[in-house]
Structures are given as C-alpha cells and as structure tokens.
Scaffold this active site. Structure first.
Site, PDB file in Angstrom:
ATOM      1  N   SER A  95      -0.452 -11.874  -7.244  1.00  0.00           N
ATOM      2  CA  SER A  95       0.396 -12.873  -6.583  1.00  0.00           C
ATOM      3  C   SER A  95      -0.298 -13.501  -5.385  1.00  0.00           C
ATOM      4  O   SER A  95       0.201 -14.483  -4.831  1.00  0.00           O
ATOM      5  CB  SER A  95       1.701 -12.209  -6.125  1.00  0.00           C
ATOM      6  OG  SER A  95       1.407 -11.057  -5.349  1.00  0.00           O
ATOM      7  N   ASN A  99      -7.634  -5.728  -6.840  1.00  0.00           N
ATOM      8  CA  ASN A  99      -7.736  -6.817  -5.868  1.00  0.00           C
ATOM      9  C   ASN A  99      -6.713  -6.692  -4.738  1.00  0.00           C
ATOM     10  O   ASN A  99      -6.895  -7.294  -3.681  1.00  0.00           O
ATOM     11  CB  ASN A  99      -7.574  -8.143  -6.640  1.00  0.00           C
ATOM     12  CG  ASN A  99      -7.256  -9.311  -5.746  1.00  0.00           C
ATOM     13  OD1 ASN A  99      -8.138  -9.846  -5.071  1.00  0.00           O
ATOM     14  ND2 ASN A  99      -5.990  -9.712  -5.692  1.00  0.00           N
ATOM     15  N   ASP A 106       4.354  -0.902  -5.887  1.00  0.00           N
ATOM     16  CA  ASP A 106       3.611  -0.681  -4.643  1.00  0.00           C
ATOM     17  C   ASP A 106       2.447   0.257  -4.950  1.00  0.00           C
ATOM     18  O   ASP A 106       2.667   1.418  -5.312  1.00  0.00           O
ATOM     19  CB  ASP A 106       4.576  -0.063  -3.617  1.00  0.00           C
ATOM     20  CG  ASP A 106       3.905   0.231  -2.281  1.00  0.00           C
ATOM     21  OD1 ASP A 106       2.675   0.112  -2.179  1.00  0.00           O
ATOM     22  OD2 ASP A 106       4.645   0.583  -1.339  1.00  0.00           O
ATOM     23  N   LYS A 125     -12.973  -0.742   2.497  1.00  0.00           N
ATOM     24  CA  LYS A 125     -13.761  -1.485   1.505  1.00  0.00           C
ATOM     25  C   LYS A 125     -15.115  -0.806   1.269  1.00  0.00           C
ATOM     26  O   LYS A 125     -15.640  -0.811   0.155  1.00  0.00           O
ATOM     27  CB  LYS A 125     -13.956  -2.934   1.970  1.00  0.00           C
ATOM     28  CG  LYS A 125     -12.646  -3.734   2.117  1.00  0.00           C
ATOM     29  CD  LYS A 125     -11.921  -3.899   0.799  1.00  0.00           C
ATOM     30  CE  LYS A 125     -10.869  -4.995   0.862  1.00  0.00           C
ATOM     31  NZ  LYS A 125     -10.159  -5.173  -0.404  1.00  0.00           N
ATOM     32  N   GLY A 178      -2.487  -7.318  -7.090  1.00  0.00           N
ATOM     33  CA  GLY A 178      -2.428  -8.390  -6.099  1.00  0.00           C
ATOM     34  C   GLY A 178      -2.602  -9.754  -6.730  1.00  0.00           C
ATOM     35  O   GLY A 178      -3.112 -10.687  -6.110  1.00  0.00           O
ATOM     36  N   TYR A 215     -10.438  -1.807   7.966  1.00  0.00           N
ATOM     37  CA  TYR A 215     -10.643  -2.612   6.755  1.00  0.00           C
ATOM     38  C   TYR A 215     -12.047  -2.381   6.177  1.00  0.00           C
ATOM     39  O   TYR A 215     -12.210  -2.177   4.960  1.00  0.00           O
ATOM     40  CB  TYR A 215     -10.442  -4.076   7.138  1.00  0.00           C
ATOM     41  CG  TYR A 215     -10.528  -5.091   6.021  1.00  0.00           C
ATOM     42  CD1 TYR A 215      -9.496  -5.226   5.094  1.00  0.00           C
ATOM     43  CD2 TYR A 215     -11.625  -5.958   5.927  1.00  0.00           C
ATOM     44  CE1 TYR A 215      -9.574  -6.192   4.095  1.00  0.00           C
ATOM     45  CE2 TYR A 215     -11.699  -6.922   4.940  1.00  0.00           C
ATOM     46  CZ  TYR A 215     -10.673  -7.037   4.028  1.00  0.00           C
ATOM     47  OH  TYR A 215     -10.750  -7.992   3.040  1.00  0.00           O
ATOM     48  N   SER A 216     -13.066  -2.378   7.036  1.00  0.00           N
ATOM     49  CA  SER A 216     -14.420  -2.192   6.513  1.00  0.00           C
ATOM     50  C   SER A 216     -14.618  -0.765   6.003  1.00  0.00           C
ATOM     51  O   SER A 216     -15.342  -0.543   5.035  1.00  0.00           O
ATOM     52  CB  SER A 216     -15.483  -2.584   7.537  1.00  0.00           C
ATOM     53  OG  SER A 216     -15.259  -1.923   8.743  1.00  0.00           O
TER      54      SER A 216
END
Ligand code: NDP
Length: 240
Positions: free
Chosen positions: A11, A86, A60, A155, A9, A151-152
């Site tokens: 970019s 990242n 990907d 992560k 990531g 998301y959580s």
C-alpha cells in the site's frame, strides 16, 4: 499458471510501484497492507482493470500470530514463490534522544517482520525448488545516516540476513537479495528531505522514482536473474 508474489507494504509508495510492475509482468500479486486497506484495494482494482491479477491481504507484520494466520490462509491456495519484504517505517532521532519505543518499533517492522513473513513462506517455496526473496533495505545501512541509528541497524541486519539465507537456499533454486534504495520520492521521504537537501546529498540531484526501484525488483524476481543471489544492490543516483 503464473507465479504468486507477496509484496509487504504494497500500500506504500515503493510497494505499490512494485505491485504494478510485477502484475504487468504477469504475476499474481498479493498486495499486503496494514492500516491502509482502502489504498491497497484501490490499487488492486486498478491492476485488475488493466488486465492484471491482484488481491489484498491485511496484517501487522510485527504481530507473529496475526501474520502466521494470514499467511496460512494464503498458503491454502498454494505456495508463494516470490516475496518482497518491503514493509518498513522510520522514526528518527539523534541517538541520545532515541527512545526505547522508537528503537523497538523500527526494528519490529523491518527485522521481526522479515522473520515472521519469510519463515512462514519458506518451506512451501523450497518444495517447489524455485523462489525469489527480495528485502528492501536502505542506503542508510551502507553509509549510515545521522538520526537513523535504529533504522540503519534494522536494515543492516537485513543485509546480513540476506547473505546467510541466500547460502541456505542456494541449492534449492531460490535467490535472496537486498535492494538498497537511496532517496525515493514517496510520502516516507517527503517528510524527511527538502528538495534542496536532495540536490546536496544525491549526485544526480534528484530523488529516485518508485518505478525505478520496481524495475530493478522486476528483474531480480525474473527467470533471467537466477544466478544473482546474496547481493545488496544499491539504487541511489550515485550516492555510492
Ligand atoms: P511508505 O511509508 O509509503 O510505505 C510503508 C509500507 O509499510 C506501508 O505499506 C505500510 O502499510 C507498511 N507497514 C508499516 N508498518 C507496518 C506493519 N507494522 N505491518 C505491516 N505493514 C506495515 O514507505 P516507502 O514506500 O517509501 O518505503 C518502502 C520501503 O522502502 C521501506 O522498507 C523503506 O524503509 C524503504 N526505503 C524507502 C526509501 C524512501 O526514500 N522512500 C529509501 C530507502 C528505503 P500501511 O500503510 O498499509 O499500514
């Protein structure tokens, strides 16, 4: 010869700042991108123009085969001793409205992406008896965040993976840490938080800068951070 560092990531907003910092610190930077190849190439060009060493690699991270092929190619030039996982996306919805696709997509990039990339690089890294793995996670995994169960979860799983992998490779000179940012000013956060909301959520009343995250990562991948491993290090303007 200087060490090679892959930033997935690269970019994106935070990734680009990490690439610039590591290149300025003398590392050979591999800027990873998925769709934004032009942005990644422009970043590589600006790093090279400033006297740094940067190349671009596009794949990907959710595609196991494509990732394996791309990494095999990169490893032909030698081991990659520094990895910053990242790449990440968010796709928010309150839980009753969260679709199976939103659940899977977010977990696929952050968690399965971590697996695909890290496992492929690990044995060559172990053979050198020196390495740094940094997983970019989020305050959402520590405090929770409404609308971000997917998301959580992704992560938070990375936090657990960080701790277990750190134990496995501790005797090989490899450290594994997670950096958990709060709200950082990038395109990803711009669509999620209005300025007045940031003032309410963040005790320092501002978003963090990608460069602030990059400076922390720069330290964690350095020689000086050899004794820091298995940690989740927050950078969030005192969100606690
Ligand atoms: P950006 O949206 O700016 O960048 C996301 C990066 O992930 C891009 O480089 C993108 O590549 C890459 N990516 C997305 N999907 C894939 C995929 N399937 N395969 C490979 N690469 C992929 O995000 P940020 O810079 O803001 O965030 C970087 C990290 O920091 C993320 O993990 C995010 O969760 C985390 N974070 C961000 C916070 C913030 O406030 N900004 C707060 C806390 C954590 P491309 O564009 O080339 O397709």
């Amino acid at each position: 010869m200087s060490k090679r560092a892959l930033i997935t990531g690269g970019s994106g907003g935070i990734g680009a700042a990490i690439c610039k910092k590591l290149a300025a610190d003398g590392l050979q930077v591999i800027i990873h991108t998925h769709r934004n190849q032009m942005k990644a190439q422009a970043l590589a060009d600006s790093i090279s123009a400033a006297g740094g060493d940067a190349t671009v690699s596009a794949f990907d991270v959710t595609d196991a085969q494509a990732t394996a092929l791309a990494l095999q190619d990169l490893l032909e030039a030698g081991p990659i001793q520094i990895l910053v996982n990242n790449a990440g996306i968010h796709d928010d919805a309150v839980f009753p409205a969260l679709s199976a696709r939103q659940w899977q997509d977010v977990i696929d990039v952050s968690l399965n992406g971590f697996f695909h990339v890290t496992q492929a690089l690990l044995m060559p890294m172990i053979r050198t008896r020196w390495g740094r793995i940094i997983n970019i996670t989020s305050v959402a995994a520590l405090t929770g965040n409404r609308g971000q169960v997917n998301y959580s979860a992704a992560k938070g799983a990375l936090h657990a993976a960080t701790k277990s992998l750190a134990l496995e490779v501790a005797s090989r000179g490899i450290t594994v840490n997670a950096v958990a940012p709060g709200i950082i000013a990038t395109e990803m956060s711009a669509d999620a938080f209005a300025t007045d909301a940031i003032a309410q959520i963040v005790p320092m009343k501002r978003a963090g800068r990608p460069e602030e995250v990059a400076d922390l990562v720069g330290f964690l991948v350095s020689e000086q951070a050899a004794y820091i491993s298995g940690q989740i290090i927050s950078i969030n303007g005192a969100m606690t």
